[in-house]
Design a protein around this motif. Sequence first.
Motif, PDB file in Angstrom:
ATOM      1  N   ASP A  57       0.831  -1.204   0.000  1.00  0.00           N
ATOM      2  CA  ASP A  57       0.000   0.000   0.000  1.00  0.00           C
ATOM      3  C   ASP A  57       0.870   1.259   0.000  1.00  0.00           C
ATOM      4  O   ASP A  57       0.606   2.212  -0.732  1.00  0.00           O
ATOM      5  CB  ASP A  57      -0.944   0.008   1.211  1.00  0.00           C
ATOM      6  CG  ASP A  57      -2.095  -0.979   1.048  1.00  0.00           C
ATOM      7  OD1 ASP A  57      -2.094  -1.743   0.057  1.00  0.00           O
ATOM      8  OD2 ASP A  57      -2.995  -0.986   1.909  1.00  0.00           O
ATOM      9  N   ASP A  58       1.901   1.238   0.831  1.00  0.00           N
ATOM     10  CA  ASP A  58       2.828   2.384   0.867  1.00  0.00           C
ATOM     11  C   ASP A  58       3.450   2.607  -0.499  1.00  0.00           C
ATOM     12  O   ASP A  58       3.527   3.737  -0.986  1.00  0.00           O
ATOM     13  CB  ASP A  58       3.983   2.111   1.854  1.00  0.00           C
ATOM     14  CG  ASP A  58       3.519   2.104   3.299  1.00  0.00           C
ATOM     15  OD1 ASP A  58       2.434   2.658   3.570  1.00  0.00           O
ATOM     16  OD2 ASP A  58       4.242   1.532   4.130  1.00  0.00           O
ATOM     17  N   LYS A  61       1.064   4.087  -2.997  1.00  0.00           N
ATOM     18  CA  LYS A  61       0.864   5.522  -2.725  1.00  0.00           C
ATOM     19  C   LYS A  61       2.057   6.331  -3.213  1.00  0.00           C
ATOM     20  O   LYS A  61       1.897   7.411  -3.773  1.00  0.00           O
ATOM     21  CB  LYS A  61       0.679   5.755  -1.211  1.00  0.00           C
ATOM     22  CG  LYS A  61      -0.747   5.544  -0.738  1.00  0.00           C
ATOM     23  CD  LYS A  61      -0.842   5.829   0.768  1.00  0.00           C
ATOM     24  CE  LYS A  61      -1.946   4.973   1.382  1.00  0.00           C
ATOM     25  NZ  LYS A  61      -1.729   4.766   2.826  1.00  0.00           N
ATOM     26  N   THR A  71      -1.931  13.232  -2.585  1.00  0.00           N
ATOM     27  CA  THR A  71      -2.036  12.252  -1.505  1.00  0.00           C
ATOM     28  C   THR A  71      -3.511  12.094  -1.166  1.00  0.00           C
ATOM     29  O   THR A  71      -4.357  12.789  -1.696  1.00  0.00           O
ATOM     30  CB  THR A  71      -1.278  12.715  -0.247  1.00  0.00           C
ATOM     31  OG1 THR A  71      -1.766  13.996   0.108  1.00  0.00           O
ATOM     32  CG2 THR A  71       0.205  12.800  -0.515  1.00  0.00           C
ATOM     33  N   LYS A  72      -3.818  11.193  -0.260  1.00  0.00           N
ATOM     34  CA  LYS A  72      -5.209  10.934   0.148  1.00  0.00           C
ATOM     35  C   LYS A  72      -6.102  10.606  -1.038  1.00  0.00           C
ATOM     36  O   LYS A  72      -7.210  11.124  -1.164  1.00  0.00           O
ATOM     37  CB  LYS A  72      -5.794  12.134   0.896  1.00  0.00           C
ATOM     38  CG  LYS A  72      -5.080  12.419   2.209  1.00  0.00           C
ATOM     39  CD  LYS A  72      -5.813  13.499   2.974  1.00  0.00           C
ATOM     40  CE  LYS A  72      -4.957  13.966   4.148  1.00  0.00           C
ATOM     41  NZ  LYS A  72      -5.441  15.230   4.716  1.00  0.00           N
ATOM     42  N   ALA A  99      -6.716   3.535  -8.859  1.00  0.00           N
ATOM     43  CA  ALA A  99      -6.860   4.792  -8.127  1.00  0.00           C
ATOM     44  C   ALA A  99      -7.930   5.631  -8.800  1.00  0.00           C
ATOM     45  O   ALA A  99      -8.100   5.572 -10.016  1.00  0.00           O
ATOM     46  CB  ALA A  99      -5.534   5.543  -8.121  1.00  0.00           C
TER      47      ALA A  99
END
Lengths: 229, 229
Positions: A57-58, A61, A71-72, A99
Amino acid sequence: MVDYYKTYSKFYLALDCIIFGFDKGELKLLLIKRNISPMKGKWSLMGGFMDIGETLDDAAKRVLFQLTGLTKIYMEQLKVFSELNREPDERVISVTYYALIRSSDYNKINAEKHNASWQSVSEVPELVFDHNQMVNEALEKLKRKSRSQPIGLELLPHKFSLPQLQQLYEAIFQQKLDKRNFRKKMLSTGLFKREVTSDQQIGRNGTFIYSFDKKKYNELIAKGFVLDI
Amino acid sequence: MVDYYKTYSKFYLALDCIIFGFDKGELKLLLIKRNISPMKGKWSLMGGFMDIGETLDDAAKRVLFQLTGLTKIYMEQLKVFSELNREPDERVISVTYYALIRSSDYNKINAEKHNASWQSVSEVPELVFDHNQMVNEALEKLKRKSRSQPIGLELLPHKFSLPQLQQLYEAIFQQKLDKRNFRKKMLSTGLFKREVTSDQQIGRNGTFIYSFDKKKYNELIAKGFVLDI
DNA sequence: CCAAAAGTGTTGACCGTACACCCATGA
DNA sequence: TCATGGGTGTACGGTCAACACTTTTGG
């Protein structure tokens, strides 16, 4: 003890992001022209390799941030692709994420720097490796999930009109919907708040603006509510 | 060219299988008592490591075969787990698969050899690492998917009675269903063929036996049919 | 002034749900 | 003989789908 692991093989782990957007009634994909070998100059999904010390996940992102500076962002793990020769020179296992980006965030993306551009999902060019297959899986997942959950809203600005919302669902499901039935269904959930606004940017005068009541949605979900669009 | 990859890290890739069964009206999990360190003696999902030269699907099938001796089992990729310390001694990324086994195949499994046993999903013991989380995700997926597709049938023998089928769905959805409505809904799809049989093994005398018409189902699906149980 | 887009209700058809009794079998 | 489990139909209510006109505005 630790030696136990040593008999096993290790693999390169890549991340590839299927980045959806929605603009002017069309569902879009953010694609890049690769500026590195292999396949330099070919259209591709945005991707990268996983580092020690980060989770998938990191890493996803991070890859998304490198391209968009955002971000977010709503992201979700999709599937792992592991065919033996999916990349020609090395064995690489790729984990895909999709995304969803709000069109109101488009202008924040420095697209030129990465040779990136938004392209309609109805005209996806030929992509490197197995990226076309990844896009297809992501589209299927987006459709399936949109039927039961309002994730499509991640593609709209926080304030939107009902015609916009309808266009979005028409783009995702690839079919025309009846205007009156759509409004009835959406408004009957009680999850859309009509905004008092003098903002003229959305649609023409006379168009009502709404926002989604996420708090109320979460409360309903907790009680076993199922959206079912 | 190939040097390009050399700056990146490599990872151990594990497979863990969430193996579902259905017997005596209960949804079950095939679990093993680990006979290797780390966590020797603890309950665990069946797992293994990926080899060079196989895809993830291949590796998952191999792991399942090692435990059960079965091939041609319904399996599907679930999710990747990549938390930094999910295994204590080494960084291992684990790809999970869930598998559905027919109870009629139970007796083929040499469970004792692997310290394996079937346990009710309503009483899952504490498992090693993040395996309980894996089980929960698999259960959610099974529920979600069962709502729109007849995958539950992979858990039943090829010939089954409607009460059996109902018990299965009651076990998956964890709720009682109305007998008459259930029968009506199932039979109205036209996908269940009543078998003329003198086989008394299923249920008592007077119980009708059915089989699922997979060919007809695929034809309907191709025409845009959605099951929606 | 004309084209384009937003707003608004009603009706009929279909589907989902609730509900009770009989019969056969095995204990 | 009694308890258990399998088989069967109807009626009501709610949801879904089809459908047309008016108003506003921008070109």
